[in-house]
Design a protein around this motif. Structure first.
Motif, PDB file in Angstrom:
ATOM      1  N   PRO A 297       0.825  -1.207   0.000  1.00 55.02           N
ATOM      2  CA  PRO A 297       0.000   0.000   0.000  1.00 55.02           C
ATOM      3  C   PRO A 297       0.863   1.262   0.000  1.00 55.02           C
ATOM      4  CG  PRO A 297      -0.749  -1.565   1.671  1.00 55.02           C
ATOM      5  CD  PRO A 297       0.572  -2.061   1.172  1.00 55.02           C
ATOM      6  N   ILE A 298       0.387   2.289  -0.682  1.00 58.29           N
ATOM      7  CA  ILE A 298       1.098   3.578  -0.659  1.00 58.29           C
ATOM      8  C   ILE A 298       0.816   4.325   0.638  1.00 58.29           C
ATOM      9  CG2 ILE A 298       1.165   3.807  -3.169  1.00 58.29           C
ATOM     10  CD1 ILE A 298      -1.256   5.766  -2.868  1.00 58.29           C
ATOM     11  N   ARG A 299      -0.301   3.969   1.308  1.00 59.49           N
ATOM     12  CA  ARG A 299      -0.661   4.569   2.596  1.00 59.49           C
ATOM     13  C   ARG A 299      -1.832   3.774   3.158  1.00 59.49           C
ATOM     14  NH1 ARG A 299      -3.435   7.877  -1.053  1.00 59.49           N
ATOM     15  NH2 ARG A 299      -5.684   7.843  -0.642  1.00 59.49           N
ATOM     16  N   ARG A 300      -2.232   4.128   4.366  1.00 63.34           N
ATOM     17  CA  ARG A 300      -3.450   3.588   4.962  1.00 63.34           C
ATOM     18  C   ARG A 300      -4.315   4.750   5.435  1.00 63.34           C
ATOM     19  NH1 ARG A 300      -4.708  -1.462   6.358  1.00 63.34           N
ATOM     20  NH2 ARG A 300      -3.344  -3.093   5.526  1.00 63.34           N
ATOM     21  N   ASP A 301      -5.615   4.675   5.129  1.00 64.10           N
ATOM     22  CA  ASP A 301      -6.544   5.728   5.506  1.00 64.10           C
ATOM     23  C   ASP A 301      -7.384   5.261   6.691  1.00 64.10           C
ATOM     24  OD1 ASP A 301      -5.778   7.371   3.324  1.00 64.10           O
ATOM     25  OD2 ASP A 301      -7.068   6.199   1.994  1.00 64.10           O
ATOM     26  N   ALA A 302      -7.516   6.137   7.690  1.00 63.76           N
ATOM     27  CA  ALA A 302      -8.367   5.840   8.845  1.00 63.76           C
ATOM     28  C   ALA A 302      -9.810   6.188   8.493  1.00 63.76           C
ATOM     29  CB  ALA A 302      -7.904   6.640  10.054  1.00 63.76           C
ATOM     30  N   ILE A 303     -10.687   5.201   8.565  1.00 62.05           N
ATOM     31  CA  ILE A 303     -12.111   5.388   8.270  1.00 62.05           C
ATOM     32  C   ILE A 303     -12.905   4.861   9.451  1.00 62.05           C
ATOM     33  CG2 ILE A 303     -14.017   4.713   6.759  1.00 62.05           C
ATOM     34  CD1 ILE A 303     -12.068   4.589   4.461  1.00 62.05           C
ATOM     35  N   LYS A 304     -13.874   5.662   9.914  1.00 61.20           N
ATOM     36  CA  LYS A 304     -14.676   5.273  11.068  1.00 61.20           C
ATOM     37  C   LYS A 304     -16.145   5.297  10.710  1.00 61.20           C
ATOM     38  CE  LYS A 304     -15.481   6.197  15.969  1.00 61.20           C
ATOM     39  NZ  LYS A 304     -15.067   6.977  17.155  1.00 61.20           N
ATOM     40  N   TYR A 305     -16.867   4.224  11.104  1.00 59.99           N
ATOM     41  CA  TYR A 305     -18.318   4.173  10.969  1.00 59.99           C
ATOM     42  C   TYR A 305     -18.883   3.705  12.294  1.00 59.99           C
ATOM     43  CZ  TYR A 305     -23.009   2.634   9.763  1.00 59.99           C
ATOM     44  OH  TYR A 305     -24.366   2.462   9.748  1.00 59.99           O
ATOM     45  N   LYS A 306     -19.594   4.628  12.990  1.00 59.09           N
ATOM     46  CA  LYS A 306     -20.103   4.364  14.332  1.00 59.09           C
ATOM     47  C   LYS A 306     -18.937   3.924  15.224  1.00 59.09           C
ATOM     48  CE  LYS A 306     -24.886   3.619  12.977  1.00 59.09           C
ATOM     49  NZ  LYS A 306     -26.077   2.743  13.005  1.00 59.09           N
ATOM     50  N   GLU A 307     -18.973   2.691  15.732  1.00 63.54           N
ATOM     51  CA  GLU A 307     -17.894   2.243  16.621  1.00 63.54           C
ATOM     52  C   GLU A 307     -16.823   1.439  15.891  1.00 63.54           C
ATOM     53  OE1 GLU A 307     -17.831   3.427  19.683  1.00 63.54           O
ATOM     54  OE2 GLU A 307     -19.692   4.441  19.120  1.00 63.54           O
ATOM     55  N   LEU A 308     -16.937   1.354  14.577  1.00 66.72           N
ATOM     56  CA  LEU A 308     -16.007   0.542  13.798  1.00 66.72           C
ATOM     57  C   LEU A 308     -14.880   1.414  13.244  1.00 66.72           C
ATOM     58  CD1 LEU A 308     -15.405  -2.253  12.549  1.00 66.72           C
ATOM     59  CD2 LEU A 308     -16.796  -1.560  10.588  1.00 66.72           C
ATOM     60  N   ASN A 309     -13.665   1.079  13.597  1.00 58.93           N
ATOM     61  CA  ASN A 309     -12.494   1.809  13.114  1.00 58.93           C
ATOM     62  C   ASN A 309     -11.738   0.947  12.105  1.00 58.93           C
ATOM     63  OD1 ASN A 309     -12.478   4.294  14.843  1.00 58.93           O
ATOM     64  ND2 ASN A 309     -12.454   2.745  16.459  1.00 58.93           N
ATOM     65  N   LEU A 310     -11.529   1.497  10.917  1.00 55.72           N
ATOM     66  CA  LEU A 310     -10.842   0.771   9.866  1.00 55.72           C
ATOM     67  C   LEU A 310      -9.543   1.468   9.483  1.00 55.72           C
ATOM     68  CD1 LEU A 310     -13.818  -0.055   7.455  1.00 55.72           C
ATOM     69  CD2 LEU A 310     -12.886  -1.474   9.292  1.00 55.72           C
ATOM     70  N   SER A 311      -8.578   0.667   9.077  1.00 55.17           N
ATOM     71  CA  SER A 311      -7.339   1.167   8.488  1.00 55.17           C
ATOM     72  C   SER A 311      -7.273   0.598   7.077  1.00 55.17           C
ATOM     73  CB  SER A 311      -6.129   0.710   9.320  1.00 55.17           C
ATOM     74  OG  SER A 311      -4.922   1.098   8.690  1.00 55.17           O
ATOM     75  N   VAL A 312      -7.635   1.422   6.093  1.00 57.06           N
ATOM     76  CA  VAL A 312      -7.889   0.937   4.733  1.00 57.06           C
ATOM     77  C   VAL A 312      -6.677   1.204   3.836  1.00 57.06           C
ATOM     78  CG1 VAL A 312      -9.431   1.091   2.751  1.00 57.06           C
ATOM     79  CG2 VAL A 312     -10.342   1.423   5.063  1.00 57.06           C
ATOM     80  N   PRO A 313      -6.126   0.156   3.213  1.00 60.79           N
ATOM     81  CA  PRO A 313      -4.972   0.362   2.337  1.00 60.79           C
ATOM     82  C   PRO A 313      -5.359   1.072   1.046  1.00 60.79           C
ATOM     83  CG  PRO A 313      -5.716  -1.907   2.200  1.00 60.79           C
ATOM     84  CD  PRO A 313      -6.536  -1.256   3.273  1.00 60.79           C
ATOM     85  N   ALA A 314      -4.419   1.847   0.518  1.00 57.56           N
ATOM     86  CA  ALA A 314      -4.577   2.486  -0.790  1.00 57.56           C
ATOM     87  C   ALA A 314      -3.423   2.025  -1.671  1.00 57.56           C
ATOM     88  CB  ALA A 314      -4.564   4.002  -0.656  1.00 57.56           C
ATOM     89  N   TYR A 315      -3.724   1.763  -2.953  1.00 61.03           N
ATOM     90  CA  TYR A 315      -2.728   1.223  -3.881  1.00 61.03           C
ATOM     91  C   TYR A 315      -2.626   2.094  -5.125  1.00 61.03           C
ATOM     92  CZ  TYR A 315      -3.550  -3.067  -1.158  1.00 61.03           C
ATOM     93  OH  TYR A 315      -3.685  -3.978  -0.143  1.00 61.03           O
ATOM     94  N   HIS A 316      -1.437   2.162  -5.690  1.00 58.59           N
ATOM     95  CA  HIS A 316      -1.234   2.725  -7.023  1.00 58.59           C
ATOM     96  C   HIS A 316      -1.052   1.575  -8.003  1.00 58.59           C
ATOM     97  CE1 HIS A 316       0.197   7.066  -5.931  1.00 58.59           C
ATOM     98  NE2 HIS A 316      -1.118   6.955  -6.008  1.00 58.59           N
ATOM     99  N   TYR A 317      -1.801   1.618  -9.103  1.00 54.86           N
ATOM    100  CA  TYR A 317      -1.634   0.611 -10.152  1.00 54.86           C
ATOM    101  C   TYR A 317      -1.392   1.329 -11.466  1.00 54.86           C
ATOM    102  CZ  TYR A 317      -2.370  -3.449 -13.122  1.00 54.86           C
ATOM    103  OH  TYR A 317      -2.201  -4.458 -14.044  1.00 54.86           O
TER     104      TYR A 317
END
Length: 203
Positions: free
Chosen positions: A150-170
């Protein structure tokens, strides 16, 4: 990385794994949308079909996305929405899609409950981008994500759910595509379920 028990026919493996999957559903108190996650029927090297939206759209302009959109009152089901939108956006006839599974619901930045459906398509099917909605259509081998960093990870939150979402360059044909956000969440679930990718998503 590849799982040592991975099948040489990945399409068979993908379908078998998805047949055993129970997708998570979110409360039906939000506007509905759905997307198609098209995978080409290459036995050893299936590809995922993605699009890049044009810059003149009111939302998600220039972003990489799966074909799909809002559920219309005329649509009988959310699957119908995904197939209709795919036909309108990339010229994919519904009768040429073998729908094999539903993935877990996700929430878009604009508060839509998005339901993904996985469909297998012939690799030779002719796809044409709707110029009013899409800038381009491109394909990525599913196994590419097993080695990609991944080029980075984005923090995304929905209610009580915390995600660390990878981002890719293709990169393909001199163009660079950034795969992130909702599309990346859907991809990670697919890859973890079917190819044992073990990509972390939850914090």
């Amino acid at each position: 990385m590849f799982h040592p028990m991975q099948s040489p026919n990945l399409i068979d493996q993908i379908c078998q794994r998805l047949a055993q999957h129970a997708p998570q559903r979110l409360p039906n108190d939000l506007p509905n949308a759905s997307v198609l996650v098209p995978i080409t029927r290459h036995g050893a090297s299936p590809e995922i079909i993605l699009t890049r939206r044009t810059q003149n759209l009111s939302t998600h302009k220039g972003q990489v996305a799966f074909p799909g959109g809002r559920h219309d009152p005329e649509d009988l089901t959310l699957l119908h929405t995904a197939l209709r939108e795919s036909h309108e956006e990339i010229g994919l006839p519904p009768e040429q899609v073998e729908v094999v599974a539903q993935l877990s619901d996700v929430i878009s930045l604009h508060g839509l409950r998005v339901t993904p459906f996985v469909g297998i398509v012939d690799p030779t099917v002719a796809l044409v981008a709707n110029p009013h909605e899409l800038e381009s259509i491109f394909k990525v081998p599913l196994t590419w994500f097993l080695q990609a960093e991944p080029i980075r990870r984005d923090a995304i939150k929905y209610k009580e759910l915390n995600l660390s979402v990878p981002a890719y360059h293709y990169d393909v044909q001199g163009l660079r595509y950034e795969i992130w956000g909702l599309s990346a969440i859907i991809l990670v679930e697919l890859l973890n379920l079917t190819l044992d990718a073990q990509i972390p998503l939850r914090v």
